[in-house]
Design a protein around this motif. Structure first.
Motif, short mmCIF file in Angstrom:
data_model
loop_
_atom_site.label_atom_id
_atom_site.label_comp_id
_atom_site.label_asym_id
_atom_site.label_seq_id
_atom_site.Cartn_x
_atom_site.Cartn_y
_atom_site.Cartn_z
N UNK A 85 0.82 -1.21 0.00
CA UNK A 85 0.00 0.00 0.00
C UNK A 85 0.86 1.26 0.00
N UNK A 86 1.94 1.28 0.79
CA UNK A 86 2.85 2.43 0.78
C UNK A 86 3.51 2.62 -0.58
N UNK A 87 3.86 1.51 -1.21
CA UNK A 87 4.48 1.58 -2.54
C UNK A 87 3.50 2.16 -3.56
N UNK A 88 2.25 1.72 -3.52
CA UNK A 88 1.24 2.25 -4.44
C UNK A 88 0.94 3.72 -4.15
N UNK A 89 0.95 4.09 -2.87
CA UNK A 89 0.73 5.50 -2.52
C UNK A 89 1.77 6.41 -3.16
N UNK A 90 3.00 5.93 -3.24
CA UNK A 90 4.07 6.75 -3.79
C UNK A 90 3.75 7.22 -5.22
N UNK A 91 2.99 6.42 -5.96
CA UNK A 91 2.74 6.74 -7.37
C UNK A 91 1.30 7.16 -7.65
N UNK A 186 9.06 21.57 -0.08
CA UNK A 186 9.79 20.46 0.57
C UNK A 186 11.09 20.16 -0.16
N UNK A 187 12.02 19.59 0.57
CA UNK A 187 13.31 19.23 -0.01
C UNK A 187 13.23 17.99 -0.89
N UNK A 188 12.25 17.13 -0.64
CA UNK A 188 11.99 15.99 -1.52
C UNK A 188 10.49 15.71 -1.51
N UNK A 189 10.03 14.96 -2.48
CA UNK A 189 8.60 14.84 -2.75
C UNK A 189 7.90 13.86 -1.82
N UNK A 190 6.57 13.92 -1.88
CA UNK A 190 5.76 12.95 -1.14
C UNK A 190 6.00 11.54 -1.66
N UNK A 191 6.28 11.41 -2.95
CA UNK A 191 6.58 10.09 -3.52
C UNK A 191 7.78 9.46 -2.81
N UNK A 192 8.84 10.24 -2.63
CA UNK A 192 10.03 9.72 -1.95
C UNK A 192 9.73 9.36 -0.50
#
Length: 431
Positions: A85-91, A186-192
């Protein structure tokens, strides 16, 4: 006892609530990009309560189908679902669909439900599983559970989520000279960030696999199951030595405590979790933001650090005293009362323009979380002595208390609007 087994128990604990804790700290970055806006935290609260169907079904299975539930297989499934689920959330967290004539974050909410189902159900599966290992490993597990809130918070802090800069009107949409809060990119994205959460779930899954198959871990489990003995005090009689495995399957209370004492322990457990997991997180911003952005971030970060530190302290100072448990619960409740008072008085609480105001609110949050985290550890050790059944009910009561606390504060915050936010850059209160 093996250091490796302690590390594995701690890593398993981090997988218990890391996903939902991570989502909470990432909300300031998600909210501007989803159609629900600042209603998203309300949706998240409701989704978490709906996910309590998971622990309910597990508790009913233990009650009516004893011995039929494959606990190990269920934990494998939960950790795998959480990582996926966390992996799918990233995209897909930003994907929307039109529902009822309005755009909705269908993918985000569906995956949130999956993560909430994993985390809520962990309360009635991970704790009973930890009883297969020697008692000190339960304390290590609670340290990991505390880290499940601290680590995402530190990553979000490094990401720069929710950090505001105060700009004057000419810089912020030309509204005169009034200072306004502008949140930095942010310094890096929500995806990361979601990939990081997925990696933590994968590490927790690997740790659980090693706990089941690593020879050192199996040896610790064998010691507890076949060799360990407990001194059990019979009601009205002398202390007798019994096999640990026999205690595991006896109905509780089984260690000399009365039903009244057991009900007291479960009552304290429900109250503490109602405060720490349900009521107080909903008012943290109201209690802290009037004192400034720094006060809010210090209280959130240091309070998250207090949780694992309190559990770590419990490794060296274990205690099962019901009197001490009640005293600490009272102290934590008084601290919660002060915090709630500051939230109610927002945006003009006492000591608003003084450093003592910042010190008091941060100190109260740190002590509140630390003291009640130690209380929860004490209850975990007490109920571990009662056997597997008691730990299952421990997880169920944790979820019930959290649900009652969340449902109690929800209408006050989101329906009746009893709390007002403070502006970190401007105050309408007298100096």
């Amino acid at each position: 006892m093996g250091l490796a087994v302690h590390l594995l128990a701690c890593l398993l604990g981090t997988g218990s609530w890391v996903a939902i804790n991570g989502l909470w700290v990432e909300l300031p970055l998600l909210v501007p990009s989803v159609p629900e806006g600042w209603l998203l935290p309300s949706y998240l609260t409701v989704v978490i309560q709906l996910a309590n169907v998971g622990p309910l079904l597990v508790t009913l299975a233990h009650r009516f189908l004893p011995g039929r539930l494959n606990e190990v297989g269920l934990i494998y499934a939960l950790l795998s679902l959480g990582g996926l689920a966390c992996l799918l959330l990233a995209f897909f967290w930003g994907e929307t669909r039109v529902v009822g004539g309005a755009p909705r974050s269908v993918a985000l909410l569906a995956l949130l439900f999956c993560l909430a189902l994993v985390d809520c159900t962990s309360s009635v599966t991970f704790l009973p599983y930890m009883r297969r290992l020697r008692p000190p490993y339960l304390t290590t597990y609670f340290v990991g559970e505390g880290l499940s809130g601290l680590l995402p918070g530190l990553v979000a802090l490094g990401q720069g989520v929710g950090v505001a800069q105060c700009l004057n009107g000419s810089q912020a949409e030309g509204n005169g000279t009034r200072l306004q809060a502008a949140y930095q990119a942010p310094r890096f994205s929500a995806c990361a960030f979601f990939l990081f959460l997925s990696g933590m779930m994968a590490v927790s899954l690997a740790a659980f696999a090693l706990l089941n198959h690593l020879p050192a871990a199996r040896q610790e489990r064998a010691k507890e199951k076949y060799q360990a003995r407990l001194q059990v005090e019979s009601p009205g009689g002398p202390r007798v030595t019994v096999e640990e495995g026999a205690v595991a399957h006896r109905p509780f209370p089984s260690s000399g405590r009365s039903w009244a004492q057991t009900a007291y322990v479960f009552g304290v457990l429900a109250w503490v979790n109602a405060l720490t997991n349900g009521t107080m997180p909903a008012v943290q911003s109201y209690s802290c933001l009037p004192y400034g952005d720094l006060a809010f971030h210090l209280s959130a970060t240091l309070a998250a650090l207090a949780n694992p530190l309190a559990c770590f302290l419990g490794m060296f100072l274990p205690n099962r005293s019901l009197v001490l448990m009640g005293s600490l619960t009272l102290a934590g409740t008084l601290l919660a009362s002060y915090i709630m008072s500051m939230a109610v008085l927002s945006p003009c609480p006492p000591f608003l323009h003084l450093p003592v105001g910042v010190i008091l609110i941060v100190l109260c949050w740190v002590l509140f979380v630390g003291i009640l985290s130690y209380v929860k550890l004490m209850i975990g050790m007490i109920l571990r002595d009662e056997g597997h059944c008691a730990l299952v009910w421990c997880g169920a009561v944790v979820q019930v208390g959290s649900m009652v606390g969340a449902l109690t504060i929800f209408p006050m915050v989101n329906v009746y609007g009893l709390f007002r936010s403070g502006d970190p850059c401007h105050s309408s209160c007298p100096s």
